[in-house]
Design a protein around this motif. Structure first.
Motif: not given
Length: 396
Positions: A227-231
């Motif tokens: 999730n962190i990598n996506r946003y």
């Protein structure tokens, strides 16, 4: 249950502020993290210009990305502009449909404020459910020292210390890590974040932490590395949260988060100015959550920005935040900044102030805080969803 979904707490609550799409930005140093910027807008003209530049449609698409948002939370927390003002300025350039998501997020802030108004100090303890499991009430030392090993979060903590702000998602990622990966009760971490935020608001901050910890609803929130990598701008792998959600939910506290530390949060008051009151004039009092220079500006009055030590003993803020409050106060023509308790002023004659849960003991004429949805019945709502439905009914 841990939620893998993008959360819905508002980008205009205390859990939000960033944007790269608007005029002023936090510059980053050679090591990648932000530097102190002493010129966050405080004048009404600069702030209203900033609001007028908001692209509500882009906001709806990008609000969950760390380069998205509006950066208006500090203005709202300090009362430099009101929620209805912001909405109305944005609606000058957008249709209601285009601005729907933006107004929806503004409503979260009003919802949190209403809950504080009706629940009172009960919001500073678990509201609906007890947090479980909890291994400690003390902060994970690795978070305080920005060495969790999750690159995006360690940089975010350094940004927080340097600049007094974090993007909405960064706040939630940190809260989820602290409460649900490190199994820390939310109260002390919420005080830590509030201490450093320029836009720190007791209701929005406290209840957003409870939302993450599962004490204000039935789900907890913990972001996986994916999730962190996506946003965000980071593409890290192998961190302590680089697992599927079903695995994350069952993991013990990572060794990296097992060390604990006590918080030492104290307020350093600014120099108090001499109080000069003309008894023939009324007195207009401002508190740190209402520093609006246009409020009652046509009234020939004594003007005082009152910072009460008893309040800041309960809810201390950092020197960076205090400096920002002072800069806001200087925008009020003729106002004296006084560090004292209300009763110490011994005011006579008419006294005017903006009603707020932080000043229930002030006496005089309390103006009602401007509301987005003034016709919504005055009561506590069980959820934001029920509140929003009522807003839509009364706004038809």
């Amino acid at each position: 249950m841990l939620s893998p979904h993008t959360p819905t707490p508002p980008s205009n609550s205390s859990f939000a502020v960033a944007s790269s799409a608007l005029r002023w930005r936090w510059p980053r140093g050679v090591d990648g993290y932000a530097r102190v910027v002493p010129h966050v807008p405080v004048s009404r003209s600069a702030i209203l210009e900033h609001v007028a530049r908001i692209d509500a449609e882009k906001y709806a698409r990008r609000r969950n990305y760390t380069d998205g948002g509006t950066r208006i939370s500090a203005f709202l927390t300090r009362g430099l502009v009101s929620l209805p003002e912001v909405r109305d300025v944005v609606l000058q350039r957008h249709t209601p449909g285009q601005a729907y998501k933006f107004v929806f997020e503004l409503a979260w802030r009003e919802y949190w404020q209403r809950e504080w108004l009706f629940r009172g100090d009960a919001i500073f303890a678990d509201v609906k459910l007890r947090q479980h499991p909890v291994d400690s009430t003390r902060m994970p030392r690795a978070v305080l020292e920005a060495r969790t090993g999750v690159e995006a979060l360690d940089i975010a903590v350094r940004d927080l210390y340097a600049c007094g702000y974090l993007h909405n998602h960064e706040r939630m990622w940190l809260a989820g890590l602290i409460c649900n990966a490190a199994r820390t009760h939310w109260w002390e971490p919420s005080r830590w974040l509030y201490y450093h935020l320029l836009d720190g608001d007791p209701a929005s901050n406290t209840l957003s932490w409870q939302w993450v910890a599962g004490t204000f609803g039935h789900q907890k929130y913990l972001a996986a590395q994916e999730n962190i990598n996506r946003y965000s701008d980071y593409r890290q792998h192998g961190s302590i949260i680089d697992h599927d959600y079903d695995v994350l939910a069952e993991l013990p506290v990572p060794e990296e988060l097992s060390g604990r530390a006590d918080l030492e949060l104290t307020w350093t008051p600014p120099q108090s100015e001499a109080l000069a009151i003309d008894p023939a004039k009324p007195t207009v009092l401002h508190h740190s959550f209402w520093l609006n220079a246009s409020w009652r500006a046509d009234l020939d009055a004594n003007r005082v920005v009152l910072l009460e030590p008893s309040w800041f003993a309960r809810f201390p803020v950092s020197p960076l935040v205090t400096d920002y409050i002072m800069r806001c106060a200087r925008e009020i023509p003729g106002a004296r900044l006084v560090v004292a308790e209300f009763d110490d002023l011994r005011l006579s004659g008419d006294v005017f102030f903006m009603d707020h849960p932080s000043v229930p003991h002030w006496r005089g004429t309390a103006d009602e805080m401007p509301r987005l949805f003034p016709h919504v019945p005055n009561k506590s709502y069980g959820s934001f969803t029920s509140y929003w439905k009522q807003c839509q009914r009364t706004n038809r």
